[in-house]
Each structure stands twice: as structure tokens, then as C-alpha cells.
Enzyme design. Structure first.
Site, PDB file in Angstrom:
ATOM      1  N   LYS A 134       0.872  -1.180   0.000  1.00  0.00           N
ATOM      2  CA  LYS A 134       0.000   0.000   0.000  1.00  0.00           C
ATOM      3  C   LYS A 134       0.899   1.217   0.000  1.00  0.00           C
ATOM      4  O   LYS A 134       2.017   1.170   0.527  1.00  0.00           O
ATOM      5  CB  LYS A 134      -0.871   0.009   1.264  1.00  0.00           C
ATOM      6  CG  LYS A 134      -2.084   0.894   1.146  1.00  0.00           C
ATOM      7  CD  LYS A 134      -3.232   0.158   0.494  1.00  0.00           C
ATOM      8  CE  LYS A 134      -4.396   1.048   0.177  1.00  0.00           C
ATOM      9  NZ  LYS A 134      -5.583   0.274  -0.259  1.00  0.00           N
ATOM     10  N   ASP A 136      -6.934   4.209  -4.721  1.00  0.00           N
ATOM     11  CA  ASP A 136      -7.612   4.136  -3.416  1.00  0.00           C
ATOM     12  C   ASP A 136      -8.199   5.539  -3.201  1.00  0.00           C
ATOM     13  O   ASP A 136      -8.409   6.265  -4.197  1.00  0.00           O
ATOM     14  CB  ASP A 136      -6.616   3.734  -2.303  1.00  0.00           C
ATOM     15  CG  ASP A 136      -7.311   3.330  -1.002  1.00  0.00           C
ATOM     16  OD1 ASP A 136      -7.785   2.187  -0.911  1.00  0.00           O
ATOM     17  OD2 ASP A 136      -7.391   4.155  -0.066  1.00  0.00           O
TER      18      ASP A 136
HETATM   19  P1  NDP Z   1     -12.776   7.869  -3.213  1.00  0.00           P
HETATM   20  O1  NDP Z   1     -11.700   8.843  -3.037  1.00  0.00           O
HETATM   21  O2  NDP Z   1     -13.329   7.618  -4.558  1.00  0.00           O
HETATM   22  O3  NDP Z   1     -14.019   8.221  -2.261  1.00  0.00           O
HETATM   23  C1  NDP Z   1     -13.849   8.352  -0.886  1.00  0.00           C
HETATM   24  C2  NDP Z   1     -15.189   8.727  -0.268  1.00  0.00           C
HETATM   25  O4  NDP Z   1     -15.077   8.656   1.145  1.00  0.00           O
HETATM   26  C3  NDP Z   1     -15.608  10.145  -0.586  1.00  0.00           C
HETATM   27  O5  NDP Z   1     -17.010  10.217  -0.550  1.00  0.00           O
HETATM   28  C4  NDP Z   1     -14.984  10.923   0.568  1.00  0.00           C
HETATM   29  O6  NDP Z   1     -15.589  12.162   0.833  1.00  0.00           O
HETATM   30  C5  NDP Z   1     -15.216   9.973   1.708  1.00  0.00           C
HETATM   31  N1  NDP Z   1     -14.196  10.162   2.741  1.00  0.00           N
HETATM   32  C6  NDP Z   1     -12.848  10.066   2.593  1.00  0.00           C
HETATM   33  N2  NDP Z   1     -12.226  10.336   3.731  1.00  0.00           N
HETATM   34  C7  NDP Z   1     -13.194  10.631   4.612  1.00  0.00           C
HETATM   35  C8  NDP Z   1     -13.189  10.998   5.970  1.00  0.00           C
HETATM   36  N3  NDP Z   1     -12.038  11.131   6.659  1.00  0.00           N
HETATM   37  N4  NDP Z   1     -14.389  11.198   6.583  1.00  0.00           N
HETATM   38  C9  NDP Z   1     -15.547  11.072   5.891  1.00  0.00           C
HETATM   39  N5  NDP Z   1     -15.612  10.724   4.591  1.00  0.00           N
HETATM   40  C10 NDP Z   1     -14.465  10.511   3.974  1.00  0.00           C
HETATM   41  O7  NDP Z   1     -12.224   6.513  -2.558  1.00  0.00           O
HETATM   42  P2  NDP Z   1     -12.740   5.021  -2.773  1.00  0.00           P
HETATM   43  O8  NDP Z   1     -14.197   4.993  -2.992  1.00  0.00           O
HETATM   44  O9  NDP Z   1     -11.837   4.363  -3.741  1.00  0.00           O
HETATM   45  O10 NDP Z   1     -12.382   4.378  -1.336  1.00  0.00           O
HETATM   46  C11 NDP Z   1     -13.350   4.311  -0.282  1.00  0.00           C
HETATM   47  C12 NDP Z   1     -12.941   3.237   0.704  1.00  0.00           C
HETATM   48  O11 NDP Z   1     -12.888   1.960   0.041  1.00  0.00           O
HETATM   49  C13 NDP Z   1     -11.555   3.400   1.338  1.00  0.00           C
HETATM   50  O12 NDP Z   1     -11.594   2.863   2.649  1.00  0.00           O
HETATM   51  C14 NDP Z   1     -10.667   2.506   0.471  1.00  0.00           C
HETATM   52  O13 NDP Z   1      -9.513   2.079   1.150  1.00  0.00           O
HETATM   53  C15 NDP Z   1     -11.626   1.345   0.233  1.00  0.00           C
HETATM   54  N6  NDP Z   1     -11.334   0.494  -0.919  1.00  0.00           N
HETATM   55  C16 NDP Z   1     -11.185   1.014  -2.174  1.00  0.00           C
HETATM   56  C17 NDP Z   1     -10.969   0.167  -3.239  1.00  0.00           C
HETATM   57  C18 NDP Z   1     -10.882   0.673  -4.646  1.00  0.00           C
HETATM   58  O14 NDP Z   1     -10.807  -0.157  -5.557  1.00  0.00           O
HETATM   59  N7  NDP Z   1     -10.940   1.973  -4.901  1.00  0.00           N
HETATM   60  C19 NDP Z   1     -10.818  -1.269  -3.053  1.00  0.00           C
HETATM   61  C20 NDP Z   1     -11.068  -1.725  -1.706  1.00  0.00           C
HETATM   62  C21 NDP Z   1     -11.299  -0.857  -0.689  1.00  0.00           C
HETATM   63  P3  NDP Z   1     -14.890  13.530   0.330  1.00  0.00           P
HETATM   64  O15 NDP Z   1     -15.173  13.596  -1.139  1.00  0.00           O
HETATM   65  O16 NDP Z   1     -15.542  14.596   1.132  1.00  0.00           O
HETATM   66  O17 NDP Z   1     -13.427  13.385   0.645  1.00  0.00           O
HETATM   67  O1  2IT Z   2      -7.882  -1.543  -0.770  1.00  0.00           O
HETATM   68  C1  2IT Z   2      -7.830  -2.070  -1.901  1.00  0.00           C
HETATM   69  O2  2IT Z   2      -7.987  -3.279  -2.065  1.00  0.00           O
HETATM   70  C2  2IT Z   2      -7.604  -1.193  -3.060  1.00  0.00           C
HETATM   71  N1  2IT Z   2      -7.518   0.019  -2.898  1.00  0.00           N
HETATM   72  C3  2IT Z   2      -7.454  -1.779  -4.430  1.00  0.00           C
HETATM   73  C4  2IT Z   2      -6.069  -2.309  -4.638  1.00  0.00           C
HETATM   74  C5  2IT Z   2      -5.742  -2.783  -6.031  1.00  0.00           C
HETATM   75  O3  2IT Z   2      -4.558  -3.113  -6.208  1.00  0.00           O
HETATM   76  O4  2IT Z   2      -6.598  -2.847  -6.914  1.00  0.00           O
END
Ligand code: NDP
Ligand code: 2IT
Length: 450
Positions: free
Chosen positions: A130, A170
Site C-alpha cells: 500500500k 484508493d
Molecule cells: P474515493 O476517493 O473515490 O471516495 C472516498 C469517499 O469517502 C468520498 O465520498 C470521501 O468524501 C469519503 N471520505 C474520505 N475520507 C473521509 C473521511 N475522513 N471522513 C468522511 N468521509 C471521507 O475513494 P474510494 O471509494 O476508492 O475508497 C473508499 C474506501 O474503500 C476506502 O476505505 C478505500 O480504502 C476502500 N477500498 C477502495 C478500493 C478501490 O478499488 N478503490 C478497493 C477496496 C477498498 P470527500 O469527497 O468529502 O473526501
Molecule cells: O484496498 C484495496 O484493495 C484497493 N484500494 C485496491 C487495490 C488494487 O490493487 O486494486
């Protein structure tokens, strides 16, 4: 020999906390795993004598570097970049990059540690890593984001590669950032290889990757419900977040006949009692990914909904909850409130969104509760499929990929059943932790002491 004494959770955690001072999220993630894995290790002493858990909680290496770039006014800006290469026992390091002001070493170590178990569960040959930076993309121009991504990749490129370490997105890292970073990687290395996933379709990206985490999370909930003779159809669902994971989790809930009542961002949540349907969701996707606006604008556009400033959505009555924003966004009181209001299932799209006391409340209540390392593994799984497609220089169809994603989520569910069954209930925390552990542990044992 002291190595042959049973592992004791408190002693193990004291050592970990002493070696990693101040890294509270890392302590939390390890504690949650150690609680369920230590009893299994004590029943299987070969893991204990080989110090597998001690070795698994120490990253292979952490790389920390300065990232300097110029903003639009010509001012020099300095950020800190990281890549934590956690474990490559079962494949190249693999995991996302996060750009958010809250990024620090402890956060990335928690995420890299979780990734070890998650990637193991996907059934694909991927190790865990990560990375990211304390850079805040909010309010930055496209050119500023480009210059930051190029500066970040200038250093990161020395440490990654298609058979070494393959980052992806992420929080704060989506299609735009991956494109800038892939362009810079290609330019520096003078080669076209799949050293990043989540790429655009034109240059080696995979169909369904964008949707995979959110879709996979909804599929996982559907699997848990199916196991009890039920389904998402007709259920009231509360979703947090409005980024990549939340958007496509909401979309799949809609496809499966559920009603999405809420979405949120860091400034608050919107509640739409009439349900966020596909048209309204398309508005949110455009708002968040193209216009880069705030979720509050949804309530201006759809007056039947209400914006709750500074609040999280867990007070809204629901059948199912899908935390899809960030770590520790659901505390014990909120978990209890969900239970009192009739919530019967929680599937985590985010990594570690529920505080430990909240997890305990869900487990004690015996509801369906899926930890992120199982339920959000669809994203990295399709990243793994993107790596395969890059290697064979072919791309698979949407139908083929969606079937594979569904199959992988089913497989993860089966692994949770195998190790997590407790009477007529399933402890998905234990199931995911032990199943994820066993594959990596067996590989580490086979290599001897390295
Ligand atoms: P994005 O940046 O696309 O979206 C993040 C979302 O979460 C936004 O709505 C953001 O709001 C909100 N957010 C972020 N930080 C905070 C905070 N401190 N308090 C409240 N809201 C918050 O990220 P992702 O959708 O990709 O990721 C979301 C979650 O999913 C994370 O935990 C990530 O690790 C996990 N994840 C992502 C994967 C992926 O493929 N992208 C895979 C597996 C897990 P704002 O716009 O106001 O910042
Ligand atoms: O938390 C996660 O699994 C991710 N942000 C996706 C990682 C990836 O390599 O696709």
C-alpha cells in the site's frame, strides 16, 4: 524453548505496540486479526515455531520519500510519499495508492497488513502493498494534480514493476491520477508494461475494474443473505461515501432490487426517503467524478431529500448497511443504533470502517457482518485480472469479467464458511482472517527462514 509456548494475545500486542509506537490504526488492524488467528496458531504449532504471525506483522520494507512539485502560482510544495511493501509470499506486492492529508505510515501499514489477507482470499497470486502521500487533491487544478503525480512517480518508479509491485487506486486516486502516473512511469522506463492497474481501457485497463469493489461488496452481501435463504431485493439500504466504491455499491444494490436511502461525503450525508435510483445515482457519479462537487448539492437538485451537515448516515433505519467511505467511520454507539433500528446485515466496502467495539456489537448481536478484507476484495481481484490480461496481451469481455468477479466473491464467501462456521451462524471475521492467513502462512513455511 520459549518459541514453543502458546501465543498470548496481550503479550503479542504489547510487543507490536512497543515496536510501532503511535501507529494506532495499524495496532487496531493487527489486534482484530490476532484475536481470531492466535487461537488457530496455538492449535497448529508449526506456525508458532516458525514465528509466522511475528513475521507477517513486519512489512518486508517501507519506502518513504520527498515529493516536490510546483503549484499554479509557481510556489514550491513539499509532500511525503510512501510505499509499504508488506508481503510478497504469494505474488508481487499489490495494493492501492491513497492521496489524502490524513495519510501517514501507520495508516498505510494498517492498509498493507489488511491487503495481505484480502489478496490471499481472492484466490489470485498477489502479495500485498500500500502506498500514497499526504497530498490533498481537493481544490487542486488538473495541472497541479498532474505535476504532483509525475513527481510522485519519479521516485516510486524505482521501486515498482509488473513482477515486483503493482499499485492501483484508493482514496483520492482514480482514473485521472492513475493515467498521469502510468504516463510518467512509461516515460521514465521506456517500456509499456502493466506496472499499475485501474488504467483506462485505451492503454491496458480492464472492463469492470472501476465497478469491481462496489459491485463485489453488494455481491458479497447477496451471498451472505442467500446462505440464509434471503436476498437484497426489497431491502432498505444505507450507504456511506459517494466515491468510487460507494457509487458502484449503490448501483449494484439498485440492480439487485434494493432501495438506497443515503450517500455521504466528509461534509455530511443526504437522505432520500424515496430512494436514490439509477438516474439520481448518475447525477451523483457526474457530480463527484466530473464536477468534483459536494454531496450537499444532491439535496438542492432533489428537494424530496435532505442534507444532514456534519453527520454520518447510521441513524437512518435500514435493513442493510454498506460503509464505503473510510476507516473508523462507524463507532460503537452507531453500531448499536443500527441494531436497535433493525439492521440485519453490514458489508464493508471501505477498509476497517467499523471501530473494534462496533464490530463486537455486530458479532454479539449475531447479524450478518462482513469485514472489508472479504467483502471489498472484488476491486483488487479485478486488478489481478487486469494483470493477467496485460500479461497475455488480450482483453476479456464485460460478461466474462463480471462472471469471474461473481465467482471470486462466491469463493471468498465459501472460504469464510470453511473457517468461520459457529453452530448455525457464520463468524465472517474469523473465517476471513484464518482463511487469508493459512495460504500466506503455508507459502512462508515452505520458503524456510527468509
Ligand atoms: P474515493 O476517493 O473515490 O471516495 C472516498 C469517499 O469517502 C468520498 O465520498 C470521501 O468524501 C469519503 N471520505 C474520505 N475520507 C473521509 C473521511 N475522513 N471522513 C468522511 N468521509 C471521507 O475513494 P474510494 O471509494 O476508492 O475508497 C473508499 C474506501 O474503500 C476506502 O476505505 C478505500 O480504502 C476502500 N477500498 C477502495 C478500493 C478501490 O478499488 N478503490 C478497493 C477496496 C477498498 P470527500 O469527497 O468529502 O473526501
Ligand atoms: O484496498 C484495496 O484493495 C484497493 N484500494 C485496491 C487495490 C488494487 O490493487 O486494486
Amino acid at each position: 524453548m520459549s518459541e514453543n509456548k502458546p501465543l498470548v494475545l496481550d503479550e503479542f500486542m504489547n510487543g507490536l505496540v512497543r515496536r510501532n509506537p503511535g501507529e494506532t490504526e495499524f495496532h487496531q488492524a493487527v489486534h482484530e486479526v490476532a484475536e481470531t488467528v492466535i487461537p488457530y496458531i496455538n492449535e497448529n504449532p508449526k506456525y508458532r515455531t516458525a514465528q509466522i504471525l511475528e513475521r507477517m506483522t513486519e512489512p518486508d520494507r517501507t519506502i518513504i520519500f520527498r515529493v516536490c512539485w510546483e503549484d499554479d502560482e509557481g510556489h514550491v510544495r513539499t509532500n511525503r510519499g510512501y510505499r509499504v511493501q508488506f508481503n510478497n509470499a504469494i505474488g508481487p506486492y499489490k495494493g492501492g495508492l491513497r492521496f489524502h492529508p490524513s495519510v501517514n505510515l501507520g495508516v498505510l501499514k494498517f492498509l498493507g497488513f489488511e491487503q495481505t489477507f484480502k489478496n490471499s482470499l481472492t484466490t489470485l497470486p498477489m502479495g500485498a502493498g500500500k502506498g500514497g502521500a499526504d497530498f490533498n487533491p481537493k481544490g487542486k487544478s488538473d495541472r497541479e494534480v498532474m505535476r504532483f503525480c509525475q513527481a510522485f512517480m519519479t521516485e516510486l518508479s524505482k521501486h515498482i514493476g509488473e513482477v515486483v509491485d503493482v499499485p492501483a487506486g484508493d482514496i483520492g486516486v482514480g482514473a485521472r491520477e492513475i493515467s498521469y502516473m502510468f504516463g510518467q512511469y512509461k516515460r521514465l522506463k521506456n517500456e509499456f508494461t502493466g506496472a499499475l492497474t485501474g488504467k483506462a481501457l485505451e492503454f491496458g485497463g480492464s472492463l469492470i475494474r472501476k465497478e469491481a469493489t462496489g459491485y463485489g461488496n453488494a455481491y458479497f452481501m447477496e451471498e451472505m443473505l442467500k446462505n440464509k435463504g434471503d436476498s437484497i431485493s426489497g431491502k432498505n439500504c444505507v450507504v456511506s461515501g459517494s466515491g468510487n466504491v460507494a457509487q458502484f455499491c449503490a448501483e449494484k444494490i439498485i440492480h439487485l432490487g434494493g432501495k438506497v436511502l443515503t450517500m455521504s461525503d466528509s461534509s455530511g450525508f443526504v437522505h432520500d426517503p424515496s430512494g436514490i435510483d439509477q438516474d439520481k445515482l448518475n447525477y451523483i457519479i457526474d457530480l463527484k467524478t466530473v464536477k468534483r462537487g459536494r454531496i450537499s448539492e444532491y439535496a438542492d437538485k432533489y428537494p424530496e431529500s435532505k442534507f444532514h451537515e456534519g453527520k454520518r448516515p447510521w441513524s437512518i433505519s435500514c435493513d442493510l448497511a454498506f460503509p464505503c467511505a473510510t476507516q473508523n467511520e462507524l463507532n460503537e454507539d452507531e453500531a448499536k443504533l443500527l441494531l436497535v433500528n433493525g439492521c440485519k446485515g453490514v458489508s464493508e466496502g471501505a477498509n476497517m470502517p467499523t471501530e473494534e467495539a462496533g464490530v463486537k456489537a455486530f458479532l454479539e448481536a449475531g447479524i450478518l457482518y462482513a469485514p472489508g478484507k472479504a467483502s471489498n476484495a472484488g476491486g483488487v481481484a479485478v486488478s489481478g485480472l487486469e494483470m493477467t490480461q496485460n500479461s497475455i496481451r488480450l482483453s476479456w469481455s464485460r460478461e466474462e469479467l463480471e462472471e469471474r468477479l461473481k465467482g471470486i466473491m462466491r469463493d471468498i464467501h465459501n472460504q469464510c464458511l470453511k473457517y468461520g462456521k459457529e453452530g448455525d451462524k457464520v463468524n465472517y471475521v474469523k473465517g476471513a482472517n484464518v482463511a487469508g492467513f493459512v495460504k500466506v502462512a503455508e507459502a512462508m513455511l515452505a520458503y524456510g527462514v527468509i
